[in-house]
Structures are given as structure tokens and as C-alpha cells.
Write an enzyme that holds these catalytic residues in place. Structure first.
Site, PDB file in Angstrom:
ATOM      1  N   GLU A 167       0.981  -1.172   0.104  1.00 21.67           N
ATOM      2  CA  GLU A 167       0.116  -0.003  -0.042  1.00 21.67           C
ATOM      3  C   GLU A 167       0.780   1.274  -0.071  1.00 21.67           C
ATOM      4  O   GLU A 167       1.960   1.597   0.790  1.00 21.67           O
ATOM      5  CB  GLU A 167      -0.883  -0.168   1.127  1.00 21.67           C
ATOM      6  CG  GLU A 167      -1.780   0.947   1.420  1.00 21.67           C
ATOM      7  CD  GLU A 167      -3.076   0.870   2.039  1.00 21.67           C
ATOM      8  OE1 GLU A 167      -3.481  -0.417   2.374  1.00 21.67           O
ATOM      9  OE2 GLU A 167      -3.759   2.070   2.326  1.00 21.67           O
ATOM     10  N   ARG A 168       0.595   2.136  -1.001  1.00 24.32           N
ATOM     11  CA  ARG A 168       1.355   3.157  -1.293  1.00 24.32           C
ATOM     12  C   ARG A 168       2.837   3.238  -1.270  1.00 24.32           C
ATOM     13  O   ARG A 168       3.776   3.691  -1.082  1.00 24.32           O
ATOM     14  CB  ARG A 168       1.245   4.304   0.163  1.00 24.32           C
ATOM     15  CG  ARG A 168      -0.155   4.607   0.410  1.00 24.32           C
ATOM     16  CD  ARG A 168      -1.055   5.048  -0.602  1.00 24.32           C
ATOM     17  NE  ARG A 168      -2.284   5.304  -0.173  1.00 24.32           N
ATOM     18  CZ  ARG A 168      -3.240   5.618  -1.035  1.00 24.32           C
ATOM     19  NH1 ARG A 168      -3.158   5.767  -2.377  1.00 24.32           N
ATOM     20  NH2 ARG A 168      -4.522   5.749  -0.615  1.00 24.32           N
ATOM     21  N   LYS A 302      -3.666  -0.598  14.056  1.00 26.08           N
ATOM     22  CA  LYS A 302      -4.586   0.651  13.490  1.00 26.08           C
ATOM     23  C   LYS A 302      -5.981   0.418  13.862  1.00 26.08           C
ATOM     24  O   LYS A 302      -6.609  -0.610  13.272  1.00 26.08           O
ATOM     25  CB  LYS A 302      -4.426   0.727  12.141  1.00 26.08           C
ATOM     26  CG  LYS A 302      -5.266   1.770  11.197  1.00 26.08           C
ATOM     27  CD  LYS A 302      -4.862   1.899   9.781  1.00 26.08           C
ATOM     28  CE  LYS A 302      -5.843   2.773   8.977  1.00 26.08           C
ATOM     29  NZ  LYS A 302      -5.368   2.822   7.619  1.00 26.08           N
ATOM     30  N   GLU A 306     -10.370   4.373   8.894  1.00 26.14           N
ATOM     31  CA  GLU A 306     -10.263   3.882   7.675  1.00 26.14           C
ATOM     32  C   GLU A 306     -11.083   2.416   7.537  1.00 26.14           C
ATOM     33  O   GLU A 306     -10.377   1.583   6.803  1.00 26.14           O
ATOM     34  CB  GLU A 306      -9.242   4.093   7.074  1.00 26.14           C
ATOM     35  CG  GLU A 306      -8.784   5.515   6.681  1.00 26.14           C
ATOM     36  CD  GLU A 306      -7.378   5.870   6.165  1.00 26.14           C
ATOM     37  OE1 GLU A 306      -6.422   4.865   5.999  1.00 26.14           O
ATOM     38  OE2 GLU A 306      -7.310   6.997   5.899  1.00 26.14           O
ATOM     39  N   ARG A 339      -1.789   3.305  16.919  1.00 26.76           N
ATOM     40  CA  ARG A 339      -1.675   4.311  16.221  1.00 26.76           C
ATOM     41  C   ARG A 339      -2.827   5.525  16.490  1.00 26.76           C
ATOM     42  O   ARG A 339      -3.935   5.110  16.767  1.00 26.76           O
ATOM     43  CB  ARG A 339      -1.771   4.078  14.759  1.00 26.76           C
ATOM     44  CG  ARG A 339      -0.718   3.229  13.871  1.00 26.76           C
ATOM     45  CD  ARG A 339      -0.607   2.857  12.599  1.00 26.76           C
ATOM     46  NE  ARG A 339      -0.179   4.013  11.755  1.00 26.76           N
ATOM     47  CZ  ARG A 339      -1.049   4.253  10.492  1.00 26.76           C
ATOM     48  NH1 ARG A 339      -2.198   4.082  10.360  1.00 26.76           N
ATOM     49  NH2 ARG A 339      -0.362   5.067   9.788  1.00 26.76           N
ATOM     50  N   ARG A 349     -10.223  17.611  10.321  1.00 20.63           N
ATOM     51  CA  ARG A 349      -9.572  16.332  10.812  1.00 20.63           C
ATOM     52  C   ARG A 349      -8.373  16.680  11.666  1.00 20.63           C
ATOM     53  O   ARG A 349      -7.831  15.781  12.347  1.00 20.63           O
ATOM     54  CB  ARG A 349      -9.208  15.477   9.568  1.00 20.63           C
ATOM     55  CG  ARG A 349      -8.643  14.100   9.723  1.00 20.63           C
ATOM     56  CD  ARG A 349      -8.486  13.759   8.348  1.00 20.63           C
ATOM     57  NE  ARG A 349      -7.667  12.534   8.362  1.00 20.63           N
ATOM     58  CZ  ARG A 349      -7.205  12.129   6.893  1.00 20.63           C
ATOM     59  NH1 ARG A 349      -7.466  12.858   5.977  1.00 20.63           N
ATOM     60  NH2 ARG A 349      -5.975  11.373   6.982  1.00 20.63           N
ATOM     61  N   LYS A 373       1.444  10.535  13.599  1.00 15.94           N
ATOM     62  CA  LYS A 373       2.082  10.997  12.392  1.00 15.94           C
ATOM     63  C   LYS A 373       2.910  12.133  12.623  1.00 15.94           C
ATOM     64  O   LYS A 373       2.186  13.053  13.417  1.00 15.94           O
ATOM     65  CB  LYS A 373       1.378  10.934  11.052  1.00 15.94           C
ATOM     66  CG  LYS A 373       0.801   9.616  10.647  1.00 15.94           C
ATOM     67  CD  LYS A 373      -0.273  10.044   9.456  1.00 15.94           C
ATOM     68  CE  LYS A 373      -0.740   8.489   9.147  1.00 15.94           C
ATOM     69  NZ  LYS A 373      -1.517   8.358   7.848  1.00 15.94           N
ATOM     70  N   ASP A 378      -2.012  14.163   6.882  1.00 18.73           N
ATOM     71  CA  ASP A 378      -1.563  13.008   6.403  1.00 18.73           C
ATOM     72  C   ASP A 378      -0.322  13.063   5.351  1.00 18.73           C
ATOM     73  O   ASP A 378      -0.458  13.010   4.460  1.00 18.73           O
ATOM     74  CB  ASP A 378      -2.998  12.256   5.718  1.00 18.73           C
ATOM     75  CG  ASP A 378      -2.510  10.785   5.073  1.00 18.73           C
ATOM     76  OD1 ASP A 378      -1.746  10.046   5.968  1.00 18.73           O
ATOM     77  OD2 ASP A 378      -3.355  10.342   4.456  1.00 18.73           O
ATOM     78  N   GLU A 400       5.746   9.195  13.613  1.00 18.69           N
ATOM     79  CA  GLU A 400       5.814   8.373  12.507  1.00 18.69           C
ATOM     80  C   GLU A 400       6.084   9.240  11.175  1.00 18.69           C
ATOM     81  O   GLU A 400       5.166  10.151  11.128  1.00 18.69           O
ATOM     82  CB  GLU A 400       4.340   7.783  12.305  1.00 18.69           C
ATOM     83  CG  GLU A 400       3.913   7.093  11.023  1.00 18.69           C
ATOM     84  CD  GLU A 400       2.781   6.315  10.763  1.00 18.69           C
ATOM     85  OE1 GLU A 400       2.206   5.653  11.862  1.00 18.69           O
ATOM     86  OE2 GLU A 400       2.269   6.331   9.810  1.00 18.69           O
ATOM     87  N   GLU A 406       4.222   9.083  -0.775  1.00 17.93           N
ATOM     88  CA  GLU A 406       2.619   9.096  -1.164  1.00 17.93           C
ATOM     89  C   GLU A 406       2.228  10.210  -1.859  1.00 17.93           C
ATOM     90  O   GLU A 406       1.583  10.261  -2.627  1.00 17.93           O
ATOM     91  CB  GLU A 406       1.876   8.598  -0.058  1.00 17.93           C
ATOM     92  CG  GLU A 406       0.335   8.653  -0.210  1.00 17.93           C
ATOM     93  CD  GLU A 406      -0.468   8.129   1.019  1.00 17.93           C
ATOM     94  OE1 GLU A 406       0.180   7.760   2.046  1.00 17.93           O
ATOM     95  OE2 GLU A 406      -1.906   8.121   0.856  1.00 17.93           O
ATOM     96  N   TRP A 550     -11.588  17.856  -2.521  1.00 20.78           N
ATOM     97  CA  TRP A 550     -11.713  18.045  -0.892  1.00 20.78           C
ATOM     98  C   TRP A 550     -11.366  19.341  -0.746  1.00 20.78           C
ATOM     99  O   TRP A 550     -10.611  19.615   0.044  1.00 20.78           O
ATOM    100  CB  TRP A 550     -10.715  17.215  -0.416  1.00 20.78           C
ATOM    101  CG  TRP A 550     -10.584  15.820  -0.777  1.00 20.78           C
ATOM    102  CD1 TRP A 550     -10.091  15.017  -1.715  1.00 20.78           C
ATOM    103  CD2 TRP A 550     -11.461  14.664   0.211  1.00 20.78           C
ATOM    104  NE1 TRP A 550     -10.173  13.712  -1.508  1.00 20.78           N
ATOM    105  CE2 TRP A 550     -10.923  13.447  -0.311  1.00 20.78           C
ATOM    106  CE3 TRP A 550     -12.006  14.834   1.220  1.00 20.78           C
ATOM    107  CZ2 TRP A 550     -11.525  12.099   0.113  1.00 20.78           C
ATOM    108  CZ3 TRP A 550     -12.554  13.698   1.953  1.00 20.78           C
ATOM    109  CH2 TRP A 550     -12.295  12.443   1.292  1.00 20.78           C
TER     110      TRP A 550
END
Ligand code: GCW
Length: 688
Positions: A167-168, A302, A306, A339, A349, A373, A378, A400, A406, A550
Site C-alpha cells: 500500500e502506497r 490501527k 479507515e 496508532r 480532521r 504521524k 496525512d 511516524e 505517497e 476536497w
């Protein structure tokens, strides 16, 4: 020979001026024998010495008496020769991973000694010595003492044990072939070498997304292998060989686990963290894991994010959820990384992680680390630092970073993340008064810094030769965040491309300037972000420009741009301590590079130099593209100086990056123009 690249472990022939001294001191090697780590050290010498010195090494099981000089690698306990030639208390005082390199006189011979209190330290010390020789530093008068700054320096693989994808990840399929374990691939060892050579001491083997929602209903089978299945007994047994590969390089293994494992793996009908059966299930599972892997690092979760399950499914909070799993790991000294990347009801967010976790400070078990993070959104090209840093003094925290690109051009654009990480590390949180930079945090035994991985099956490992630098730089800066960007970059370039000064200068400059260029063409700067494509059609690729999708992230309207995150807005700025909160709260004192992250301003608001906001955005978009063109041209000056394969690969990617940067520039410039209705003073944005 493998097809894939050696990255920075090329061990090309050392500089002629140094060769004699390197040969005299390092061709004969007396290496302690007792542990798997030391066998890895010997193997590394067998790989490195022929390349660097043009001669095979002589490996000894006792100090050679007639060699005239030699290299000795061992702890003072392992080898009397070492104990006799270095200050033993100084060695013993080093933390795990620390090492000394000394050039000493011993019985009439001149020797290089690599020593440490632990075998892991010997691995790092050996790689350090090989790095010195690879960059052409002298080794005939060494006095090096190194210790890692953070106890935990972890890699998070987002490898999904499902069609081998990452992923990514932009370096191809996952290198891990779970279906064929316990069979091992040579590539696992080469990966472990790359990680150990920069000081990484833990690897989470699988993606934090351990489940692809929606979950099938009762009685229906999952249609593909999913990450949570790695906790099944057969899978764990099959994994032990892979774990040993990492262990030889001082790297502990961890797994991402699904919060609902008691149901998915254990067949229970709940995963409620306060249910006795659930807690018992976790205990038994942890016992089983540690029976197979006594030095297992722990789990990463996690939860409630999501589509992944979590404590909220049972009306419990994150403390209940984390502590239940941590209790099972505790008897084994295992750690739970939990996380903080959660979603909630907030419209903005940015405020979520702090709102959720800060009130829980002091309630997490001692073996829980909350992993945060670097920024509140993000992994955007530029974000302010997370408000949680320094805000949970009673909780172990982990920082993190994302090594993979990404949101910074993925496998195509050359975007070096080290300058961004330095900005984060140097940021003064004021958590403990003025002078509490981010890098001064995370120093507890259960704390550390985590990087989201970037490698895959591609020959280049990272999908782009120049982007191997991000993996290298992550390890090196996390080992010592005081080491400068210039130093780390210079080391990487010399090991990767050799000592030709024209190459060193050009590649260093490309890397140094690449991040600001990316910010300019992908956002327009001023703290705007997240205008990447996120729709279904292109699998939420986060690569193409799509500012209309967005608007909540950048706040573009007809009357202005930016998001009000002050106390009168979403309330993110006040989550910082003063004077940071005050600085962001006011338009006058908010730094321009983050202005529109914190404030919604009219398009014609004047910046300190008199330029309007809209004009600055246009200017930055155009400057970003020009900068990428300049960096591409700089690369082109290296034709004939860099081998053809890498030269062409990077050239082609640069052409694509320029084309893509123009696409970003034009899309955003039109988007701003369409809302602001104010033309570019330089006439570069054509009417549509
Ligand atoms: O940024 C988002 C990514 C997801 C990722 C998630 C996370 C692993 O787009 O791909 O999932 O962050 O960090 O959990």
C-alpha cells in the site's frame, strides 16, 4: 549476482590514496564467533572487502601475529585483545546499539578495533567502518563513539500479504512472499543489510490495514488472504525463518494485528477488550508467538480508522483497547504500538488526534506506545507538526514519518524528505519551556521514530534510484537527528555514486532543493495541501491534481482561500502550547509557509512583501516548475559520469516529473483563477 541494485552498499574500489592504509588495517580481520550477528558481520566483510580493497579478506579466529595490522571486531568479553586495547568501562556504558571504533597499537601492530557492549552494536560498528571506507575517510587514527539517539528505530512495512502488494509503495510488489514461507529469498537478507547499515532495529512486517472491508457475513469465506491471518498458528510457525534473517542483523520483528483478531483468528463472537475470554485469547496468542519467537518485538494496531475495527465498536475507548492487548504482551516484554491516526466527528480532521488522545494521557499501560504521524493531516508535502508532541508527558510516544512518497510524487518525482524531517525535528514545541524541539522528545526506552517503508520488488528497490536516499536518510537521521542534511546527503551520494565531485555536487543539490520545488508546484505553498486525486476511478491514487475534490482541506471559495483553524475556527491552533499557539493564531505572526493552513484569507490579502496571496500562489506554482526543470538540467550534466542505466532511468523520470509538475501548476492555477477571478500579473495563466 542479483539483478537488483546494491543501493548504497556497493563497496566500489576505495580511493587510491587510501588503499594502502585500508589494506594494512582491514584486510586481516579477527572477528568473534559466538552469535548470529557476528556471522552476519563476517559475511559483510566477505562482501565488502574484495570490492573496497580489491583483495579477499583473511578471516581469523585469533589475533594474527604476523599480519602487521588487522581489524578486530568483538565485545571486550569476547576478545581479550579488545579488552586490552580499549577502555572497557567506556564500552560498557554505551546504550544498546552503541559502539566504539578505535585505531590502536597492539603488540607492535596497528589495529582497527570495532567494539560494543552488544552484538547489535558490532553490526552497526562494522557498517560504520565500511561506510567510512566507502566515502574515502581515513581509518588510521580512528576515535569514534556512537550511540543511537532513540531506542526504537522502526520500519513499518505497508506490505499487504494479499497479491503481494504494498500500500502506497511505488517500488513494485512486496518483496515478501508469504505464501512460500518458510522458504527464504536472498532478497530478505539484502533488505535486512540495508536496514541494519543505517541503524534500523525493528521491522513491522505487514500493513497496518490488516483487513479489506467489508468483512464477509458469518459463514462466508474471505475471498483472499488478508494480513490478520498472519496470527494464525501455521503462519506464525512459517515465519520463524524470516524472523531469523532479520535477527542476524540486530532487527526485531513485529506484526500489525487486527483489533478483531479474537473473532477473526480465534472464532470468538466478540473482540470487546473488557471481555474476559477476549483478554484470555490475546494472552494465549501472545504466549504462542513468544514460544516461537522469544525476541519478538510486539504488535502494531490501527484501530477505528479507515474501516479497521477498534474499541469504539464496543463503546470502549483507546485506553481500554490498547491496554487489553498490551497486557498479553507484557509478561514477554513485548510492546504495543497503537496508532493515533483516527477519524471522528470533527469537520476538520486536524483536531482529531489531539482531541482523542491528549485526555487519555497517563492511562495507557507502560508497554504501550502511541504512534503519531508527523503532522495532523496525512503526510502532506508540508504540514505543521502534530500538536500531540510533548502534550502527553505520561505516555510513551512514537513519531511516524513517511519514507515512501505517497503525496510527494511517488515513484516518479525526485522528492527528498530529509529536509522536511529536519524541519519537523527542529520545531520548538515549547513542551518543556523554550528549547524543546521535537527531536528532544521520544527518548524513553519505549519511545522512538518510525518510518513507513518504500521498498518493493523493483530492481531499484524504491522505484526510483534517487529515492533510495529517503530510506538511507531516514535511518541516519533517526540514529542521530543532530547530523546535518548536508552530511547525510553527502554520505549517501558518495556511497551510491562514487567520489566524482561533479556528481556529488549535482546530486546533492538536486536532493536538497527537490522538496521545496514539490511544495510549490503541488500546492502553491503558503500551507495549502491535499489537492490530490482521491476518487475511486484511479484507486485514490493521491498522485494527480484534483483540487475540486476536497475543498475542506484548502478552503478555496470565491472570497478567499485557506482554512480557519484558530480558536474562532476549528480550534486546531490553540492545541499548541504558547507561544506557538499565539504565533499561529494571528495572521500577523503566523509564518507565511503555513499561513493558509491556519487562516482563511481574502485572495487579495497582502503578504509581508506586498504581494497578494493569489499572486504568490501563481508565482510559486510557476517557480516550482522552473525549479524542477533546473534540477532536471542539472542531472543532464551528469551524462557519461553516472552509469548509463541509472543515468537514463533518472532522466526519464525527470522528464515525466516536469510534465506532471506542469499539469499540477496549470490545474491549480486555473482552479485558483476560477475562484478568485483575479488574473496573474505576469499573464501566465491563460483564460479558459
Ligand atoms: O494516508 C492514508 C493512506 C492510507 C494509509 C493511511 C494510514 C495504510 O492513504 O493508504 O493506510 O493513511 O496511515 O493508515
Amino acid at each position: 549476482m542479483n539483478d537488483y541494485d546494491d543501493c548504497w552498499l556497493r563497496y566500489d574500489r576505495a580511493d587510491a590514496d587510501r588503499l594502502d592504509s585500508y589494506r594494512r588495517l582491514c584486510r586481516h580481520a579477527y572477528v568473534a564467533e559466538k552469535s548470529p550477528e557476528l556471522s552476519a558481520v563476517r559475511d559483510e566483510l566477505r562482501r565488502a572487502i574484495p570490492g573496497l580493497l580489491g583483495e579477499d579478506p583473511h578471516l581469523w579466529q585469533h589475533p594474527p601475529s604476523t599480519a602487521g595490522g588487522f581489524l578486530a571486531i568483538g565485545t571486550p568479553d569476547d576478545m581479550r585483545m579488545v579488552a586490552d586495547s580499549v577502555p572497557v568501562d567506556e564500552v560498557e556504558r554505551l546504550t544498546d546499539g552503541g559502539f566504539l571504533l578505535r585505531t590502536v597499537e597492539w603488540e607492535g601492530q596497528r589495529c582497527v578495533v570495532v567494539t560494543a557492549p552488544t552484538d547489535r552494536g558490532l553490526v552497526y560498528g562494522t557498517f560504520h567502518l565500511l561506510r567510512l571506507m566507502s566515502v574515502g575517510d581515513p581509518v588510521d587514527d580512528l576515535d569514534v563513539r556512537e550511540e543511537p539517539t532513540y531506542a526504537n528505530r522502526l520500519l513499518n512495512q505497508w506490505d499487504t500479504p494479499f497479491h503481494r502488494s504494498v500500500e502506497r509503495g511505488y517500488g513494485g510488489e512486496s518483496i515478501f512472499d508469504w505464501e512460500r514461507l518458510p522458504d527464504l529469498r536472498e532478497r530478505y537478507e539484502d533488505y535486512a543489510r540495508l536496514l541494519a547499515s543505517v541503524g534500523i532495529n525493528g521491522v513491522v512486517l505487514n500493513n497496518v490495514n490488516t483487513e479489506k472491508p467489508p468483512r464477509p457475513s458469518a459463514g462466508e469465506a474471505f475471498d483472499a488472504f488478508e494480513g490478520w491471518q498472519l496470527l494464525e498458528s501455521g503462519r506464525l510457525e512459517a515465519m520463524t525463518g524470516l524472523v531469523s534473517v532479520f535477527r542476524r542483523y540486530g532487527i526485531r520483528t513485529y506484526l500489525s494485528v487486527n483489533f478483531a483478531s479474537p473473532m477473526l483468528v480465534g472464532g470468538l463472537d466478540t473482540a470487546d477488550p473488557l471481555d474476559d475470554e477476549v483478554r484470555e485469547w490475546w494472552r494465549e496468542k501472545a504466549d504462542e508467538v513468544y514460544d516461537l519467537i522469544p525476541d519478538f518485538g510486539g504488535f502494531l494496531v490501527k484501530a477505528d480508522s479507515e474501516g479497521q475495527p477498534g474499541p469504539y465498536d464496543y463503546d470502549r475507548d483507546h485506553v481500554d483497547g490498547a491496554n487489553a492487548i498490551a497486557a498479553a504482551l507484557d509478561p514477554h516484554n513485548g510492546r504495543l504500538w497503537w496508532r493515533a491516526f483516527v477519524y471522528g466527528s470533527h469537520e476538520d480532521r486536524a483536531v482529531q488526534a489531539y482531541d482523542t488522545f491528549e485526555p487519555l494521557d497517563g492511562e495507557f499501560a507502560d508497554n504501550v506506545t502511541v504512534q503519531v504521524k508527523n503532522g495532523p493531516i496525512d503526510f502532506q508535502p508540508r504540514e505543521p507538526v502534530s500538536t500531540l508532541f510533548g502534550a502527553m508527558p505520561e505516555t510513551d510516544l512514537g513519531l511516524e514519518f513517511q519514507i515512501t512518497g505517497e503525496y510527494t510524487g511517488q515513484g516518479v518525482h525526485a522528492t527528498y524528505h530529509l529536509p522536511m524531517w529536519e524541519e519537523v525535528f527542529e520545531f520548538d514545541t515549547h513542551a518543556d519551556g523554550q528549547g524543546t524541539p521535537v527531536k528532544s522528545l521520544f527518548r524513553g526506552d519505549g519511545e522512538g521514530v518510525v518510518g513507513v517503508g518504500s521498498v518493493g520488488e523493483d530492481d531499484t528497490w524504491t522505484g526510483h534510484y534517487l529515492m533510495q536516499s529517503n530510506l538511507y536518510a531516514f535511518g541516519r537521521t533517526v540514529w542521530d537527528p543532530d547530523r546535518s542534511v548536508e552530511e547525510i546527503t553527502d554520505e549517501w551520494v558518495r556511497q551510491t555514486f562514487g567520489a566524482d565531485e561533479a556528481v556529488v555536487d549535482a546530486v546533492s543539490e538536486i536532493l536538497r532543493d527537490s522538496w521545496e520545488a514539490c511544495i510549490d508546484y503541488e500546492t502553491g505553498g503558503l500551507g495549502l495541501m491535499h489537492m490530490m486525486y482521491n476518487g475511486e476511478a484511479l484507486l485514490e491514487n493521491h498522485y494527480d491534481p484534483s483540487p475540486g475534490e476536497w475543498p475542506g482541506y484548502h478552503g478555496v471559495t470565491e472570497d478567499g482561500v485557506g482554512v480557519d483553524r484558530t480558536s474562532g475556527g476549528s480550534g486546531y491552533a490553540p492545541q499548541y502550547r504558547d507561544p506557538v499557539a499565539e504565533r499561529y493564531e494571528s495572521v500577523e505572526t503566523c509564518p507565511e509557509e503555513l499561513l493558509l493552513f491556519f487562516h482563511h484569507l481574502p485572495w487579495e490579502h497582502e503578504l509581508s512583501d506586498g504581494t497578494t496571496v493569489v499572486q504568490r500562489l501563481y508565482d510559486n506554482l510557476f517557480a516550482g516548475v522552473e525549479e524542477v526543470e533546473r534540477l532536471r538540467d542539472l542531472w543532464r550534466t551528469l551524462e557519461g559520469r553516472v552509469d548509463e542505466k541509472r543515468y537514463r532511468h533518472v532522466s526519464e523520470r525527470f522528464d515525466e516529473q516536469v510534465a506532471q509538475a506542469k499539469r499540477w501548476r496549470d490545474t491549480l492555477a486555473h482552479y485558483f483563477y476560477d475562484h478568485a477571478g483575479i488574473p496573474d500579473e505576469a499573464g501566465r495563466v491563460p483564460n479558459r
